[in-house]
Structures are given as structure tokens and as C-alpha cells.
Design a protein around this motif. Structure first.
Motif, short mmCIF file in Angstrom:
data_model
loop_
_atom_site.label_atom_id
_atom_site.label_comp_id
_atom_site.label_asym_id
_atom_site.label_seq_id
_atom_site.Cartn_x
_atom_site.Cartn_y
_atom_site.Cartn_z
N GLY A 531 18.63 -33.30 -17.74
CA GLY A 531 17.56 -32.46 -18.24
C GLY A 531 17.19 -31.34 -17.29
O GLY A 531 17.69 -31.25 -16.16
N TRP A 558 16.08 -37.80 -22.73
CA TRP A 558 16.36 -37.19 -24.04
C TRP A 558 15.31 -37.63 -25.06
O TRP A 558 14.95 -38.80 -25.09
N TYR A 562 15.39 -31.79 -22.41
CA TYR A 562 16.56 -30.97 -22.70
C TYR A 562 16.12 -29.81 -23.58
O TYR A 562 15.95 -29.96 -24.80
#
Length: 784
Positions: A531, A558, A562
Motif C-alpha cells: 500500500g 487491502w 491501495y
């Protein structure tokens, strides 16, 4: 008058203050749907009215509340958390908390309560946390306050100035406490066995400015306490006489926080260790040692209790006479059982070789935030030093050479875990030597810009986060975890270098994207943290990340971490939520389609231009624009010819031998303009045509099949169409040399066709008897 102005000013100030205070009173609480209400730091003078049973957590700390009445909280029957700390509460009515049977957390700290009442807590059977610190009471009341609180696990009582007495009944009824904090800095009286009433205490925090009652308290909790923490105490005069205790020893950890110690009181403190369990954790945090380390070791029976210490933690130890401090060699023999040592931020620059050799059982050594350098580290890690050491932490010292550091630590045969982060190792050597069993190396925040073969190949865990690396090209056959966040990598490392990798953290780099092929190349990868990178949300990347449901099990953070960095219109959006238009995802196909459509359009335009004389219209438009720059009609005095004759070259015999003879040799003669004779050589032909038409009184068109097919006749006819017919005059004379169908006249000459349909034109007769009339009519038309 001044008095009146003063009165007006006072009234204005009062109104202004009222308006400023109004918003706070209008909305004293902010409640969410779960029943959590926040009203802290709002200058409230009382508990807000209108509270209902839906309130489960109420924070009214840091206000100006002075009184709690019986009715304030009566409706809050489901309340579990009540924070009233840092107010001005001096009165709480007897049954104020009567309806709070579900309350688990109550904070009344730092108010002005002069006394405590057991009636407040009688109905709080569910209470687990109670904080009464910082009030002005002298004692904990005349009767037991907490006897009904059978579920209480954390209790905080006392204050720094007024709390002077601990009574035997104070803690009656309490059987088990996870944490008990007593601020008795000004304690003057302690009734023995007062704390013995509590059968089990996990953590006891004592604020004692003087150690006068420390021995009595220690004896009372010896068989019920696991962790004793002493705070803000001056142990200069502390004496610990021998006591006879036959009870089970349960204390496993002793913490001294912000405590002042002398050489003599240190000896007395060591005596405490005789009464604790065989394995002990000792911690000194922000303590001051006023001495030279001249400890009395004559009584070896006392000092031998140091052997009980397995874990020693020292943080921010201050020694005013540090540079005169003794070697402490007399204590070395009693450190053989110590397994874990932490000395943080205490200006340590050397561990003597002899001390290192005595630390035979040491497995963990943390020297974080000190002054170690390679040359002095060599003395500390001498031959035979720390023979059992497995973990060494030298974070944030003054190390500068990775090569020298590795070479220095070769004597540590069992070292597997080394943390040398937050040093400065730029640049690093090409090759280095390391202990053979090294498995874990932390080189984060060391300013390195590239990795070389100096990194040991035996590693299973490598942390090189927060550096300036732009690539990773080391072959690490055994590496299982790689932490490389906070660098400048633009792509994932090549999987061929890391065949055994299970975990990789590569966040906060400059990675644009990663593909399914890249992830699949890491055969054993279980966790990837990628990320906070600059993701280019292309159609391929979005398709891969959004269609692969299994990514959620691999990618840490996630989907929240991201985010797209480009294209600009989706910047800041989560990759998972981003959608691009068809034109962005199929750009090549779209360009091909547009080019094909454009080609077809051009082809169609060409066909239409050919079919509907579009090219002719463009040529005529250009010529017409050129003609428009000139005067519409030449003045009468500028006319040079009676008529301009437009004819086909194939009809020149008739024009030159008949028309010219009949008109120019007539009396009076007519002056005709013929292109073959009168056009100016070298001048653009279109300009010749336009000038000739403009300088002629009439324009005679000798129409025939040849005329219609002649390109230049078309031009002459075109310009007359634009110039003459556009002006609505009768300058055009049509002479039909031979019969032609009107269909042969181009459709674009709509006005000419209209004239031929509506007006009379001269037709050349084949009968010679009629030709005289033809010439007479033509001469008349020219003169008109």
C-alpha cells in the motif's frame, strides 16, 4: 454622559458573552448511533438534561461540573462507561448512581471531592474500573467503600497532598485486582495488613515520596502480588531490616520509576530480592543514581540475591557523577543467571569485556539509544563475551561501518538476531563477514542507497525499510521475510532472487503497478504489503486487482491503503473502487475506429464532392472571395469594351470570322474583348477573365456543345454567374450557336438555367436570309 456610555458598554459585553456561550449550551453532546456520547471540554456547568436509556457511554471530562444530583443520570439505565474526570465536582448526592447497575467504567479523578461515600458505589455491582485519583479526600472514608464491588478489576485511589492514611478496612471485600494504583505521596499512617485483605493483585503502583511505610506494605503484599511498581520515591534513607516471612513468594517483577537511589540504598534494595520468587524481572525507568557505584559487597549473603534476576531493564538512567563511576567488578559474579538485559537511552558507550564474559546466560541484549561505536564494541564483544547471546539490539547508536560491525561480532557464535537500525552505514562495503548463525538483520533507517554482497546470505529475515534503495538485486536463497518499505523502488524485486520468500513489505515506495505474472512468480508468497505507492490505475492493473478475489488474502491493508495516483481524475480513489471509461481502456481500438471512420468520411466527402461538384464550388468560392475585394462594377468611364465574348476554342471560326466582322466592322464599330487577342500575357488567367468581364459593357456567351465541355468557358460562365447574375443586371447576352438541351447546362448554374427558361436568347439561324436580323438584334442587345 460617561456613566451612560459605561452602562451601554457593560450591557453589550454581557450580551456578547451570552451569544458566545449559547452554541455550547445548544449542543452539549455529540452522540453516535451506538449510544456513545462525547461532551468533553465544552465548559459544561452541569450534566446535560434529556439523557435516555440509549446512552451507553458518556464522556463529560474536562468541564466545569460541580454537582451530581440524584436525577441527573436516573434514566441512563444502560450506561456502561461514565467519565467525569477533570471537573470541579465537590458534591455527589447519595443515590446519584443508583440506576447505573450496568456501569463498568467510572472515572471521578481530579475533582474536588472532600470525602467519599460507600452509598455511591452500593448499586454498581458490574463495575470493573474505578478511578478516584486526584481528589482532596484525606482517607477512603469511615466504612469500606468497595465491599460491594465484587467485579472490580482496576482501582485507582489517593492524591499527592491530602491523602495521608491507609486504614485496615479500606480494601475489605476486594479479592482480586488486576491493577491497584495508590497515590500516597504524603502518607503519614499505614495500618498493617491493610493491603493484605486483597488476596490477589496483579500490578500494584505505589506513589511514595518517602519509603517510611514501604516495608510494611511490602510484607502485606508479598504473598498476593505479582508486579510491584514504586514511583516518585526518594530512597536515600531507605533501610530494609531482616523480617521473618514463611509465606509463599509471588512477586515476579519490581519496577522503580522516577526513583532516586544512592549507593547505600542500593544495598538495601537488593535485600528485597531475598523475598521474591526465584526468577525476577527488575526495571529501572527514569531513575537517578546519586553515587559512584561504591556498593557494599561485604555481606555476600545479601548480594547473592542478585542471582534471582533474569531480566534487567534500565531506561533513561541518570548518573550525575557518571565519569567518576566505579567499575562494578564486585557485582560481576552475580550476573551469571541474567538472560535479558535492556539499557536504553542511558549514554552507554562501553560494556567492559570482563562483564561481557560473566554474562554467560545472557540471550537478549538491548542497547538502544546509546553511544556505542565500532572500536568500543570490539572491546565489549571480546573473545568469550556473551557466549549464549542470540539477540543483540544496537539501534540508534553511533555505528558507521557495516563491515567493521560484522567483523566485530564474529565472536558471538550463537547470534541469530541483530538490530543495527537508525545508524549511518552509507556507503556499505562490497563484502563483509558475519556470525555463521545470523538469521535476522535489521538495517532500517541507516541511509544506505544500495545493497551489496555485504549482506549475509544466511538471512531468513531482512529489514531495509526507510532507506534510499531504488532496486533489489541480491540473491538471498534462504530469505523468508523482506521488509523494504519507505524506499524508492519502482517495481517488485525479481522473484528469482528470493525463491523462499513468504512475506514482503514494500509499501511507501514509488511502485506504479504489479501484475499477476509478477505475483505468481513468487511461488511461496503468503503476505504482501504494498500500500501507499503511486499506483497508475491502468485498465490492465484495475482488471487484475478487481477480478482476483484471492488478492484480499495476500495484500495487507487491502483495499484502504491501495489508492490511485493517476490518471488525475481518479487520484485518491481506492484501486478497488476505480472505474475507467471505455475510451480509456480501449484507446488503440478507439483510435483505429476513429481513423477508419475518418477515412470513410473523407472517401464519402470525395465521392459527394465529385457527384455534386464540391471541388468546383471550392474553387469558385476562392475565386469569388478574390473578386469580392475588387469594386462591384467598374465605373462607366473605365469600360474598355462593348462586350466580352466567351466562347469555345472549337467555335473560334464563327466568332473570329463572322461575329468580329459583323460587329467590329460595322459603322459605328463595336469593340469586342476576345481572350485570344486581348488577354494580358503573364497575368493569371482567372484575373484576366474577371478584369475583362468587369471592363466590358456586356458579356456574350456563345453557347454550344463545345462551350459546355470547355473548362475555361465554364470558368467564364462561372464568374459571370457570380459577378453578373449576383448583381441582378442584364449584362449577359446568350447566343445559342447550335441547338443544345438545357440538361447539358450544369445544374450548379441554377440562375443561368432560370434565365434560359424565363428570358429570350438569340439563336443563330441556319437560314442565311434570317442572319441579317440576328446581327441586328445582337447589335441592339449590346447597345441596350
Amino acid at each position: 454622559m460617561p456613566r451612560a456610555l459605561w452602562t451601554v458598554w457593560v450591557l453589550g459585553a454581557v450580551i456578547s458573552l451570552f451569544k458566545e456561550g449559547a452554541p455550547d449550551q445548544a449542543s452539549p453532546l455529540a452522540c453516535d448511533p451506538t449510544g456513545v456520547c462525547d461532551g468533553h471540554s465544552r465548559s459544561l456547568l452541569s450534566i446535560p438534561s434529556g439523557l435516555t436509556a440509549t446512552v451507553k457511554s458518556l464522556d463529560l471530562s474536562n468541564n466545569k461540573i460541580a454537582h451530581v444530583s440524584n436525577s441527573d443520570l436516573r434514566t441512563c439505565v444502560n450506561l456502561k462507561v461514565l467519565r467525569l474526570g477533570s471537573n470541579k465536582i465537590n458534591t455527589i448526592e447519595e443515590d446519584s448512581f443508583f440506576s447505573l447497575g450496568s456501569l463498568e467504567h467510572l472515572d471521578l479523578s481530579y475533582n474536588h471531592l472532600p470525602h467519599l461515600s460507600s452509598s455511591w458505589f452500593r448499586s454498581l455491582a458490574s463495575l470493573k474500573f474505578l478511578n478516584l485519583l486526584g481528589n482532596s479526600y484525606n482517607t477512603l472514608g469511615k466504612t469500606s467503600l468497595f465491599s460491594h464491588l465484587t467485579n472490580l478489576r482496576i482501582l485507582k485511589v489517593g492524591n499527592s497532598y491530602n491523602f495521608t492514611e491507609i486504614q485496615e478496612k479500606d480494601f475489605a471485600g476486594l479479592t482480586f485486582l488486576e491493577e491497584l494504583e495508590i497515590n500516597a505521596s504524603n502518607l503519614r499512617k499505614y495500618k498493617p495488613k491493610s493491603l493484605k485483605a486483597v488476596q490477589n493483585i496483579g500490578h500494584l503502583i505505589l506513589h511514595l515520596s518517602q519509603p517510611a511505610f514501604l516495608l510494611e506494605i511490602f510484607v502485606d503484599v508479598l504473598n498476593s502480588l505479582e508486579h510491584l511498581e514504586l514511583r516518585d520515591t526518594h530512597l536515600h534513607t531507605f533501610r530494609f531490616p531482616e523480617v521473618s516471612i514463611n509465606e509463599t513468594k509471588t512477586i515476579k517483577k519490581i519496577t522503580f520509576r522516577n526513583v532516586e537511589i544512592t549507593d547505600r540504598s542500593f544495598n538495601e534494595m537488593v535485600k528485597l530480592l531475598h523475598y521474591v520468587s526465584e526468577t525476577l524481572d527488575v526495571e529501572f525507568d527514569q531513575c537517578t543514581l546519586n553515587g559512584l557505584g561504591d556498593f557494599d559487597t561485604s555481606g555476600m549473603d545479601t548480594i547473592k540475591d542478585l542471582r534471582n534476576v533474569e531480566t534487567l531493564t534500565i531506561r533513561k538512567l541518570y548518573i550525575p557523577q557518571f565519569y567518576s563511576f566505579y567499575d562494578l567488578q564486585s557485582l560481576y559474579p552475580f550476573t551469571e543467571r541474567v538472560k535479558r538485559v535492556t539499557i536504553e537511552n542511558s549514554n552507554v558507550f562501553l560494556v567492559p569485556c570482563s562483564l561481557s564474559q560473566h554474562l554467560e546466560s545472557l540471550e537478549y541484549l538491548d542497547l538502544n539509544g546509546n553511544l556505542m561505536i565500532e572500536n568500543l564494541l570490539r572491546n565489549s564483544a571480546c573473545e568469550g563475551a556473551w557466549p549464549s547471546l542470540q539477540t543483540l539490539i544496537l539501534r540508534q547508536n553511533h555505528l558507521t561501518s557495516l563491515e567493521k560491525t560484522g567483523e566485530t561480532l564474529l565472536t558471538l557464535k550463537n547470534l541469530t538476531n541483530l538490530d543495527i537500525s537508525r545508524n549511518n552505514f552509507h556507503p556499505i562495503s562490497k563484502t563483509c563477514q558475519w556470525p555463521a548463525k545470523m538469521k535476522h538483520l535489521n538495517l532500517s533507517s541507516t541511509r544506505i542507497q544500495s545493497l551489496t554482497e555485504c549482506i549475509p546470505l544466511t538471512l531468513e529475515i531482512l529489514d531495509v525499510s526507510n532507506n534510499s534503495l531504488d532496486s533489489f538485486s541480491l540473491t538471498m536463497p534462504h530469505l523468508r521475510e523482506l521488509y523494504i518499505s519507505g524506499n524508492k523502488l519502482k517495481t517488485l524485486p525479481d522473484a528469482a532472487f528470493l525463491p523462499m520468500l513468504l512475506v514482503m513489505s514494500i509499501s511507501r515506495n514509488t511502485i506504479n503497478m504489479f501484475s499477476k505474472e509478477q505475483l505468481d512468480s513468487f511461488k511461496k508468497l503468503k503476505t504482501l504489503e504494498a500500500g501507499s505507492n503511486n499506483f497508475i490505475c491502468s485498465c490492465e492493473f484495475l482488471s487484475f486487482t478487481q477480478e482476483q478475489q484471492a488478492l484480499a488474502q495476500i495484500l495487507v491493508g487491502w483495499p484502504d491503503n491501495y489508492l490511485c495516483d493517476s490518471p488525475a481524475h481518479v487520484r485518491g480513489q481506492r484501486v478497488q473502487d476505480t472505474r475507467l471509461s471505455v475510451s480509456e481502456c480501449h484507446r488503440e481500438a478507439l483510435v483505429s475506429a476513429i481513423c477508419g471512420a475518418l477515412f470513410l468520411l473523407i472517401l464519402l466527402a470525395g465521392v459527394l464532392c465529385h457527384r455534386f461538384h464540391g471541388l468546383w464550388y471550392m474553387k469558385m468560392m476562392w475565386a469569388w472571395l478574390q473578386a469580392k475585394r475588387k469594386p462591384r462594377r467598374a465605373p462607366q468611364r473605365d469600360l474598355c469594351y462593348d462586350a466580352f465574348v466567351s466562347y469555345s476554342e472549337q467555335d473560334s471560326h464563327w466568332v473570329e470570322n463572322l461575329m468580329v466582322q459583323e460587329l467590329e466592322h460595322f459603322n459605328p464599330p463595336f469593340k469586342l474583348c476576345l481572350h485570344k487577342r486581348d488577354f494580358i500575357p503573364g497575368k493569371w488567367i482567372i484575373d484576366n477573365i474577371i478584369d475583362s468581364i468587369e471592363k466590358s459593357h456586356k458579356t456574350i456567351f456563345v453557347l454550344s456543345e463545345n462551350f459546355v465541355k470547355s473548362e475555361w468557358c465554364k470558368y467564364e460562365l462561372d464568374f459571370s454567374h457570380f459577378r453578373l447574375f449576383d448583381e441582378n443586371n442584364d449584362a449577359a447576352i446568350l447566343v445559342l450557336l447550335e441547338p443544345i438541351e438545357k440538361k447539358a447546362i450544369p445544374q450548379r448554374f441554377c440562375k443561368l438555367r432560370k434565365i434560359m427558361n424565363t428570358r429570350t436568347y438569340l439563336e443563330w439561324p441556319t437560314d442565311e436570309t434570317l442572319q441579317g436580323d440576328f446581327w441586328s438584334n445582337l447589335r441592339a442587345a449590346i447597345k441596350s
